[in-house]
Design an enzyme around this catalytic site. Sequence first.
Site, PDB file in Angstrom:
ATOM      1  N   CYS A   5       0.381 -16.371  -4.276  1.00 39.11           N
ATOM      2  CA  CYS A   5       0.671 -17.563  -5.706  1.00 39.11           C
ATOM      3  C   CYS A   5       1.938 -16.214  -6.129  1.00 39.11           C
ATOM      4  O   CYS A   5       1.271 -15.367  -7.317  1.00 39.11           O
ATOM      5  CB  CYS A   5      -0.065 -17.435  -6.143  1.00 39.11           C
ATOM      6  N   TYR A  22       8.083  -2.769  -0.126  1.00 35.34           N
ATOM      7  CA  TYR A  22       8.989  -1.491   0.177  1.00 35.34           C
ATOM      8  C   TYR A  22      10.134  -2.759   0.571  1.00 35.34           C
ATOM      9  O   TYR A  22      10.995  -2.063   0.904  1.00 35.34           O
ATOM     10  CB  TYR A  22       8.066  -0.516   1.592  1.00 35.34           C
ATOM     11  N   GLY A  38       1.350   9.674  11.805  1.00 35.48           N
ATOM     12  CA  GLY A  38       0.549   8.908  12.268  1.00 35.48           C
ATOM     13  C   GLY A  38       1.188   7.252  12.634  1.00 35.48           C
ATOM     14  O   GLY A  38       1.264   6.619  13.480  1.00 35.48           O
TER      15      GLY A  38
HETATM   16  N1  LLP Z   1      -0.118  13.504   6.616  1.00 33.65           N
HETATM   17  C1  LLP Z   1       0.770  13.346   5.062  1.00 33.65           C
HETATM   18  C2  LLP Z   1      -0.292  14.582   4.201  1.00 33.65           C
HETATM   19  C3  LLP Z   1       1.200  12.016   4.801  1.00 33.65           C
HETATM   20  O1  LLP Z   1       0.558  11.971   3.695  1.00 33.65           O
HETATM   21  C4  LLP Z   1       1.299  11.288   5.642  1.00 33.65           C
HETATM   22  C5  LLP Z   1       1.559   9.903   5.736  1.00 33.65           C
HETATM   23  C6  LLP Z   1       0.904  11.377   6.861  1.00 33.65           C
HETATM   24  C7  LLP Z   1       0.757  12.780   7.600  1.00 33.65           C
HETATM   25  C8  LLP Z   1       1.397  10.407   7.861  1.00 33.65           C
HETATM   26  O2  LLP Z   1       3.147  10.196   7.992  1.00 33.65           O
HETATM   27  P1  LLP Z   1       3.838   9.004   9.000  1.00 33.65           P
HETATM   28  O3  LLP Z   1       3.771   9.800  10.625  1.00 33.65           O
HETATM   29  O4  LLP Z   1       2.657   7.587   9.543  1.00 33.65           O
HETATM   30  O5  LLP Z   1       4.817   9.063   8.321  1.00 33.65           O
HETATM   31  N2  LLP Z   1       2.441   2.691   3.310  1.00 33.65           N
HETATM   32  C9  LLP Z   1       3.958   3.375   3.787  1.00 33.65           C
HETATM   33  C10 LLP Z   1       3.582   4.926   4.464  1.00 33.65           C
HETATM   34  C11 LLP Z   1       3.050   6.001   3.507  1.00 33.65           C
HETATM   35  C12 LLP Z   1       2.907   7.644   3.840  1.00 33.65           C
HETATM   36  C13 LLP Z   1       2.142   7.599   3.510  1.00 33.65           C
HETATM   37  N3  LLP Z   1       1.256   9.917   4.009  1.00 33.65           N
HETATM   38  C14 LLP Z   1       4.482   3.233   4.782  1.00 33.65           C
HETATM   39  O6  LLP Z   1       3.621   2.185   4.689  1.00 33.65           O
HETATM   40  O7  LLP Z   1       5.279   2.797   4.993  1.00 33.65           O
END
Ligand code: LLP
Length: 416
Positions: free
Chosen positions: A345, A319, A278
Site C-alpha cells: 500500500c 534509489y 559485492g
Molecule cells: N566494502 C564496504 C565497506 C562497503 O560499505 C560496501 C558496500 C562494499 C564493500 C561492497 O560494495 P559493492 O562492491 O557491492 O559496490 N544497497 C545499495 C548498495 C549499498 C552498498 C553499501 N556498501 C544498493 O542496492 O545499491
Amino acid sequence: MPLQEFHYRDSQLYCEDAALSAIAQAVGTPTYVYSASAIRENYRAYERALADVPHRIHYAVKANSSLAVLALLAAEGAGFDIVSGGELYRVLRAGGDPSTVVYSGVGKTAAELEYALEQGIGAFNCESEQELDMLREVAARIGAKPAVALRVNPNIDAKTHPYISTGLSEHKFGIGLQAAESLYGEAAKWSPLEFTGISCHIGSQIFDTSVFEEVLSQMLALAARLCASGLPIEGINLGGGLAVGYEQGQPSASIAGYCQMLSSAFAGSRFALGLEPGRSIVGQAGALLTSVLVYKQADRKIFLVVDGAMNDLLRPALYSAHHEILPVFDAGGPRLLCDVVGPVCESGDFFATGRELPACSAGDLLAVATAGAYGFVQASNYNSRPRAAEVLVDGEAFRIVRERETREDLVRGEAS
Ligand code: LLP
C-alpha cells in the site's frame, strides 16, 4: 545487461539450464533465483586478473548473505568483508575461514568486537578513535592482538547515487587523511592493536574506474609514508564498488580491466592488495521471479500488479533504481506500455514504470533482472508479507536454499 546466465531458449527464460517456469512451478513465487556458475565465474574473474600480485578478495557479505552463496564462495577460497556480528555468524555457519574476514563499519558494538576477536578474524577496518579505544580495551581484556587498518576517507567523489557514495568528507564513513595519519603516528599508544594496513571504500555502483586510480595513488603514497615512519604496513584494502549494468545493453564495468589497472599499480610494490567486491560478484547472478496477479487497465496506464513487492526488492523505491523486467515466456508479439507494481500500500511500490512488455494476464511469470545483489538482503516483512524463497541453480539442477517464510514466521517471538 548481458544476460548470459539468464537467457531465452525457444521463447522461454532460463537460468543456466533450468527453466524459470519449472522453478516457479516447484517453488512458487516470489522467488529469488541465483546462478551458481555466474557467482563462481565472477569471483574467478577477480582471482585470474590478480594472479600476479599478492591479494585477497573479501566478498562483501552485505550484497547477498545467503548461506548457500557464502558457502559457494568459501569453497572458492574467498575471504569475506562483514559489517556486523550477524554477518560473521553467517560466514562461520557457511564454512568461511575467520582468518580471511575483515570487519568494516562505522558503528560496531563492544559485544560484536568481542565476538569477532574470539573468532580470530583477520583484521578490523576501524573508522573512529572511539572504535579504536573500544577495540583496544576488549582486546586487552581477552589477550588478543588484532590487526587493524584505519578506514581512510579520501574525500573523493565516486560519482554515483548519493545514498551509496561514501568517500567524501561530508559522509559518516572513515577517517580524514590527516586525522588518520596522526592516529597512525601514535600507533604505540594503541597497543595491543597492530596497525598493519590501510583501507578505504568510496562507494558502490561505480563505472568510472579513474576514481579508483585516484584513491589508489593516495593510498599507496600514505602506505609508503607510514612504512617510512617505521609502521609494519602490509596491505591496502580498496573496498568494493565496481558497477554492474542494470539497463538493457549496458555492460557491467569490466572486472578484468579494473584488476589490470590494480595489478600494474601493485606490481613490484611491497603491499598486498585487498578488495571487498559485492555487487560485481552477485548482482548479475540473480533475478526475482514473480507472477502477475492482476492486469489493470486504469484511466491513463496499464498496471501489472505482481506478487513481488518493495518489501522483496527495495532498490527501485529506495534509489529509483532501474531493473529490467523479463517475461518468462516471450513469443514476441506486440508490446504494451506497463507499470509493474507490487501489492504493497504505497505508490512507491513499483519495480518499473512505462516499460514495453508483451500483453500479460494473471498467472504469467516475470523476472526482475540483476537482483542478486542488495535484493533479498534488503527484504522486510512490511505489510506482513512473508519473505520470498531463494533458489540456487547449478547447471540444470536447482534447489531451495531458503524456504519461503510462513505466516507463523511472521509472528515468531511476538507476544500479544
Ligand atoms: N566494502 C564496504 C565497506 C562497503 O560499505 C560496501 C558496500 C562494499 C564493500 C561492497 O560494495 P559493492 O562492491 O557491492 O559496490 N544497497 C545499495 C548498495 C549499498 C552498498 C553499501 N556498501 C544498493 O542496492 O545499491
